[in-house]
Scaffold this motif. Sequence first.
Motif, mmCIF file in Angstrom:
data_model
loop_
_atom_site.group_PDB
_atom_site.id
_atom_site.type_symbol
_atom_site.label_atom_id
_atom_site.label_comp_id
_atom_site.label_asym_id
_atom_site.label_seq_id
_atom_site.Cartn_x
_atom_site.Cartn_y
_atom_site.Cartn_z
ATOM 1 N N GLY A 289 7.328 -39.976 -4.593
ATOM 2 C CA GLY A 289 8.121 -40.713 -5.560
ATOM 3 C C GLY A 289 7.903 -42.202 -5.406
ATOM 4 O O GLY A 289 7.210 -42.651 -4.486
ATOM 5 N N PRO A 290 8.467 -42.986 -6.313
ATOM 6 C CA PRO A 290 9.352 -42.597 -7.426
ATOM 7 C C PRO A 290 8.579 -41.946 -8.574
ATOM 8 O O PRO A 290 7.349 -41.907 -8.558
ATOM 9 N N ASP A 291 9.316 -41.471 -9.560
ATOM 10 C CA ASP A 291 8.726 -40.799 -10.704
ATOM 11 C C ASP A 291 7.740 -41.719 -11.413
ATOM 12 O O ASP A 291 8.039 -42.868 -11.716
ATOM 13 N N ASP A 292 6.551 -41.193 -11.676
ATOM 14 C CA ASP A 292 5.533 -41.955 -12.400
ATOM 15 C C ASP A 292 5.358 -41.448 -13.821
ATOM 16 O O ASP A 292 4.384 -41.774 -14.491
ATOM 17 N N GLY A 293 6.297 -40.652 -14.285
ATOM 18 C CA GLY A 293 6.191 -40.074 -15.614
ATOM 19 C C GLY A 293 5.613 -38.673 -15.608
ATOM 20 O O GLY A 293 5.709 -37.959 -16.607
ATOM 21 N N LEU A 294 5.036 -38.269 -14.486
ATOM 22 C CA LEU A 294 4.479 -36.923 -14.339
ATOM 23 C C LEU A 294 5.243 -36.106 -13.309
ATOM 24 O O LEU A 294 5.398 -34.899 -13.464
ATOM 25 N N LEU A 295 5.713 -36.771 -12.263
ATOM 26 C CA LEU A 295 6.368 -36.073 -11.158
ATOM 27 C C LEU A 295 7.736 -35.537 -11.534
ATOM 28 O O LEU A 295 8.131 -34.453 -11.110
ATOM 29 N N GLY A 296 8.481 -36.300 -12.318
ATOM 30 C CA GLY A 296 9.890 -36.018 -12.544
ATOM 31 C C GLY A 296 10.745 -36.760 -11.534
ATOM 32 O O GLY A 296 10.251 -37.262 -10.514
ATOM 33 N N VAL A 297 12.019 -36.849 -11.810
ATOM 34 C CA VAL A 297 12.938 -37.625 -10.976
ATOM 35 C C VAL A 297 13.492 -36.761 -9.851
ATOM 36 O O VAL A 297 13.954 -35.643 -10.076
ATOM 37 N N ASN A 298 13.427 -37.278 -8.645
ATOM 38 C CA ASN A 298 14.060 -36.637 -7.491
ATOM 39 C C ASN A 298 15.506 -37.122 -7.448
ATOM 40 O O ASN A 298 15.797 -38.214 -6.968
ATOM 41 N N LYS A 299 16.415 -36.310 -7.967
ATOM 42 C CA LYS A 299 17.815 -36.732 -8.086
ATOM 43 C C LYS A 299 18.490 -36.902 -6.732
ATOM 44 O O LYS A 299 19.434 -37.676 -6.604
ATOM 45 N N ALA A 300 17.984 -36.213 -5.724
ATOM 46 C CA ALA A 300 18.559 -36.360 -4.385
ATOM 47 C C ALA A 300 18.087 -37.637 -3.702
ATOM 48 O O ALA A 300 18.685 -38.070 -2.713
ATOM 49 N N GLY A 301 17.021 -38.232 -4.226
ATOM 50 C CA GLY A 301 16.517 -39.470 -3.657
ATOM 51 C C GLY A 301 15.978 -39.322 -2.244
ATOM 52 O O GLY A 301 16.008 -40.275 -1.461
#
Length: 244
Positions: free
Chosen positions: A42-54
Amino acid sequence: MNLHALYLTNNLCYKSGRRIKPTGIMVHSTAANNPWLKRYVGPDDGLLGVNKAGNHWNTPTPGGQRVCVHAFIGKLADGTVATYQTLPWDMAGWHCGGAANNTHIGFEICEDGLSDPAYFYAVYYEAVDLCVYLCRMYNLTENNIICHCEGYDRGIASNHADVMHWFPRHGKSMDTFRVDVKERLARKEMPKMDNTPAEWAKEAVDWAKDNKLISGDTGGDLALHSYLTREQFCVMLKRFNEMK
């Protein structure tokens, strides 16, 4: 191979900046039922998706993240399989708990529940292509590839079972893995990288070599573009066009 780059610059391993001369490759798997790359990258690059747990490995933490590999293989947000480079290949990683950190490029395959053959074969052959790519880059052979548990047997890694707790469930082993790498190395061509341009300008590459933007010793002009990230290639081509 679907290769992308997102360096874990907030990771203490990256910040240590220590360089090595890779003489081997070590295959790991994550020991967690979570095939999504965003768990670790991460962070999300538009392909990975958001890791909500951080809790990906590029998040500053008290005391710093004290584990790091050179790449991860797993699922993007759309469910397709990709490889993310997370350290420079010639940077010492913190991946095996032993001396192989000073000699081996280490990458993790994101585990799922270990029972899905479709996912297994997708990440298995992605890993084969990554090893072919790295073998050609560093003049290695299939005999220079081991997994974490083989590293333990050799006294150069900590006591982990990966990947032999997973591969045999699908009729594979590190021996078959090395055979598959050997067969693909014999084909001579570089693995296809989906994030590099299909049509690239040879004169731009020649210009970049002449201006010392990229090295000319990476295996010949026809393979040279495979060593560039899409971003590096686009910057190079933009500068070339500005000078014409």
